[in-house]
Design an enzyme around this catalytic site. Sequence first.
Site, PDB file in Angstrom:
ATOM      1  N   ARG A   1     -20.426 105.171  64.327  1.00  0.00           N
ATOM      2  CA  ARG A   1     -21.480 105.646  63.456  1.00  0.00           C
ATOM      3  C   ARG A   1     -20.635 105.850  62.284  1.00  0.00           C
ATOM      4  O   ARG A   1     -19.559 106.815  62.433  1.00  0.00           O
ATOM      5  CB  ARG A   1     -22.009 106.809  64.193  1.00  0.00           C
ATOM      6  CG  ARG A   1     -22.764 107.962  63.459  1.00  0.00           C
ATOM      7  CD  ARG A   1     -24.431 107.451  63.452  1.00  0.00           C
ATOM      8  NE  ARG A   1     -24.989 107.712  64.783  1.00  0.00           N
ATOM      9  CZ  ARG A   1     -26.050 107.040  64.947  1.00  0.00           C
ATOM     10  NH1 ARG A   1     -26.709 106.126  64.235  1.00  0.00           N
ATOM     11  NH2 ARG A   1     -26.502 106.987  66.283  1.00  0.00           N
ATOM     12  N   ARG A   2     -21.126 105.527  61.250  1.00  0.00           N
ATOM     13  CA  ARG A   2     -20.285 105.653  59.908  1.00  0.00           C
ATOM     14  C   ARG A   2     -20.081 107.070  59.483  1.00  0.00           C
ATOM     15  O   ARG A   2     -19.069 107.411  59.158  1.00  0.00           O
ATOM     16  CB  ARG A   2     -21.168 104.967  58.613  1.00  0.00           C
ATOM     17  CG  ARG A   2     -20.725 103.558  58.918  1.00  0.00           C
ATOM     18  CD  ARG A   2     -21.234 103.028  57.413  1.00  0.00           C
ATOM     19  NE  ARG A   2     -21.230 101.611  57.389  1.00  0.00           N
ATOM     20  CZ  ARG A   2     -21.573 100.542  56.600  1.00  0.00           C
ATOM     21  NH1 ARG A   2     -22.376 101.075  55.696  1.00  0.00           N
ATOM     22  NH2 ARG A   2     -21.644  99.146  56.954  1.00  0.00           N
TER      23      ARG A   2
ATOM     24  N   GLU B   1     -26.757  97.995  68.921  1.00  0.00           N
ATOM     25  CA  GLU B   1     -25.705  97.526  69.326  1.00  0.00           C
ATOM     26  C   GLU B   1     -25.193  97.465  70.693  1.00  0.00           C
ATOM     27  O   GLU B   1     -24.711  96.764  71.366  1.00  0.00           O
ATOM     28  CB  GLU B   1     -24.465  98.035  68.490  1.00  0.00           C
ATOM     29  CG  GLU B   1     -24.537  97.465  66.821  1.00  0.00           C
ATOM     30  CD  GLU B   1     -23.606  98.289  65.762  1.00  0.00           C
ATOM     31  OE1 GLU B   1     -23.687  97.848  64.701  1.00  0.00           O
ATOM     32  OE2 GLU B   1     -22.705  98.775  66.371  1.00  0.00           O
TER      33      GLU B   1
END
Length: 151
Positions: free
Chosen positions: A14-15, A84
Amino acid sequence: MMPDASKTVFISYRRSTSRYLALLLFKELRTRGYDVFWDVESIGAGQFEPIILGQIAARAHFVLLISEGTLDRCDNPNDWLRKEIEYAMILKRKIIPILVDNFDFRAASDYLTGDLSTLDTYNAMPLYYQFFDAAVDRLCNQFLSSTVYGK
């Protein structure tokens, strides 16, 4: 020349919670000879979704960086991180959860619905920033050393 499948890695993260750790891990694994996909560095032109899904399919190892807050939106079926993980599960990739700074799955259990409810059953590896080099050694020598590749 095709890369050795056992040396192919997809980094999922998660950025908002793990962008710097993902960058550091990407660089370290590349230095150690791995063919690593990290979205910021590895995507050029083209549509995001087919590129990401194609790269998951092309790689044996799916390294998932999990820290506090990482899984908080995974109860949404349209969340990209969820997509993903689910795709890696469908393809039977070797999923390696990296638990950052004492992450505990119990804190995220409300977000782990459907197929993600089994995420805590995968053999995970703890990572503490003070011992990053030792953790990468363990990741390479123990978790990335053998390949379990989908059918």
